[in-house]
Design a protein around this motif. Structure first.
Motif, PDB file in Angstrom:
ATOM      1  N   ALA A  54      28.231  42.689  43.783  1.00 62.75           N
ATOM      2  CA  ALA A  54      28.172  41.233  43.945  1.00 62.75           C
ATOM      3  C   ALA A  54      27.158  40.578  43.021  1.00 62.75           C
ATOM      4  O   ALA A  54      27.288  39.398  42.689  1.00 62.75           O
ATOM      5  CB  ALA A  54      27.859  40.888  45.399  1.00 62.75           C
ATOM      6  N   PRO A  98      36.489  40.267  41.359  1.00 68.91           N
ATOM      7  CA  PRO A  98      37.204  38.999  41.498  1.00 68.91           C
ATOM      8  C   PRO A  98      37.349  38.255  40.178  1.00 68.91           C
ATOM      9  O   PRO A  98      36.406  38.172  39.388  1.00 68.91           O
ATOM     10  CB  PRO A  98      36.314  38.215  42.482  1.00 68.91           C
ATOM     11  N   LYS A 108      41.410  38.889  45.626  1.00 66.02           N
ATOM     12  CA  LYS A 108      40.296  37.982  45.363  1.00 66.02           C
ATOM     13  C   LYS A 108      38.958  38.470  45.906  1.00 66.02           C
ATOM     14  O   LYS A 108      37.916  37.890  45.598  1.00 66.02           O
ATOM     15  CB  LYS A 108      40.614  36.599  45.930  1.00 66.02           C
ATOM     16  N   GLU A 109      38.979  39.544  46.711  1.00 67.74           N
ATOM     17  CA  GLU A 109      37.752  40.064  47.302  1.00 67.74           C
ATOM     18  C   GLU A 109      37.273  41.292  46.531  1.00 67.74           C
ATOM     19  O   GLU A 109      38.088  42.113  46.085  1.00 67.74           O
ATOM     20  CB  GLU A 109      37.971  40.429  48.771  1.00 67.74           C
ATOM     21  N   PRO A 110      35.971  41.461  46.379  1.00 71.73           N
ATOM     22  CA  PRO A 110      35.460  42.627  45.648  1.00 71.73           C
ATOM     23  C   PRO A 110      35.678  43.922  46.424  1.00 71.73           C
ATOM     24  O   PRO A 110      35.722  43.925  47.660  1.00 71.73           O
ATOM     25  CB  PRO A 110      33.976  42.316  45.488  1.00 71.73           C
ATOM     26  N   ALA A 111      35.823  45.002  45.691  1.00 77.95           N
ATOM     27  CA  ALA A 111      35.933  46.338  46.292  1.00 77.95           C
ATOM     28  C   ALA A 111      35.324  47.335  45.314  1.00 77.95           C
ATOM     29  O   ALA A 111      35.370  47.135  44.098  1.00 77.95           O
ATOM     30  CB  ALA A 111      37.389  46.687  46.572  1.00 77.95           C
TER      31      ALA A 111
END
Length: 312
Positions: A54, A98, A108-111
């Motif tokens: 993030a 993202p 659209k969500e980070p992983a």
């Protein structure tokens, strides 16, 4: 492998610029062992978590080790790079970032997935949500300085090479790069332990490696773009159990590619109870996008090949 020279990872830069000071000057025929930094620029490690992703500073991504000045190289020549050997580190990472990747609008969500593998045996790497990925180390970014003045991002590939992300630029490959400036100014980085053709989520198994390479000069080659040869078959590490294949059909190759990958994510989700983002990242590290047909207008066929050996 013993090389003529070694360049350590502290000799890295974050953009192509023909004014970059060479880290080393060599004659054609010499070899170098390059110590590289992973594509996060060292911001991620084997102990990283989603919180580290993030706060990734994108000004530090995709560093390349170099540059190397090659005596006698002039615009119009080609540098022949023979990739001799890779020294993998034993760890890597794959992420959904993202805004980045073929299906960025859907994911659209980070992983983040952290990989651990045997750096000597190179046995298939365990994927937490399921499966084992056969490994094939290679360099994602490899190229020369451009003639155009100023600082240029390492992220997009260019005529003189750069972030090509061609998974077959592995040990034994011979790559020919068009020279645009005196001395060529060669750099390499963004090493991967494995990747599928297309790198569809935007990341492979991003893994720092050492790269041993030999350099020769082809005078007056006048290449329009890079070309390369491979020492043998390029999919033997994946072929043994065949493939599952999905397709996209229509007048737009990008839309076809998206449809083919989306179809495979659906297949993996239903068959193996795998979360969509996990299937997306797995497709990126071991599945192959291929143009199957581009002549039967107005519609073209893009196929996505997923190796069954990973999950069986």
């Amino acid at each position: 492998m013993t090389c003529t020279h070694t360049i350590h990872s502290r000799h890295c830069h974050h953009g192509w610029d023909n004014k970059n000071t060479p880290a080393l000057r060599i004659a054609p025929g010499e070899s170098i062992s390059f110590d590289t930094v992973d594509s996060s620029g060292g911001q991620l490690s084997a102990r990283s978590t989603l919180a580290d992703l993030a706060v990734l500073d994108f000004s530090k991504v995709n560093p390349v080790t170099g540059p190397v000045y090659i005596d006698g190289a002039e615009p119009g020549d080609a540098v022949k790079v023979t990739l001799l050997e890779f020294g993998p580190s034993g760890w890597g990472w794959t992420a959904n970032i993202p805004g980045f990747g073929l299906l960025a609008d859907q994911f659209k969500e980070p992983a983040l997935h952290i990989w651990s593998y045997d750096a000597k045996a190179l046995t298939p790497a365990l994927y937490g949500p399921g499966g084992r990925v056969p490994l094939k180390p290679f360099c994602g970014t490899i190229g020369l300085a451009p003639a155009e003045p100023g600082l240029h991002s390492v992220v997009p590939p260019r005529r003189m090479g750069g972030n090509l992300d061609i998974r077959d630029l592995a040990a034994g490959a011979e790559l020919y790069l068009p020279v645009e400036v005196k001395g060529a100014l060669f750099s390499v980085g963004d090493t991967h332990a494995a990747q599928g053709d297309g790198e569809v989520c935007g990341t492979a198994i991003e893994s720092p490696c050492t790269v041993a390479a030999k350099f020769d000069l082809i005078k007056g080659a006048n290449l329009a773009f890079p070309r390369f040869t491979t020492p043998g078959p390029v999919t033997r590490h994946l072929d043994m159990k065949g493939y599952e294949v999905t397709t996209g059909v229509g007048p737009d190759l990008m839309a076809g590619a998206r449809a083919a990958v989306s179809g495979m994510i659906e297949v993996l989700g239903k068959r193996y109870n795998m979360a969509a983002v996990d299937a997306y990242m797995l497709c990126s590290v071991c599945g192959d996008l291929r143009i199957s047909e581009i002549v039967d207008m107005p519609n073209w066929v893009v196929s996505f090949y997923f190796p069954r050996i990973v999950l069986e």
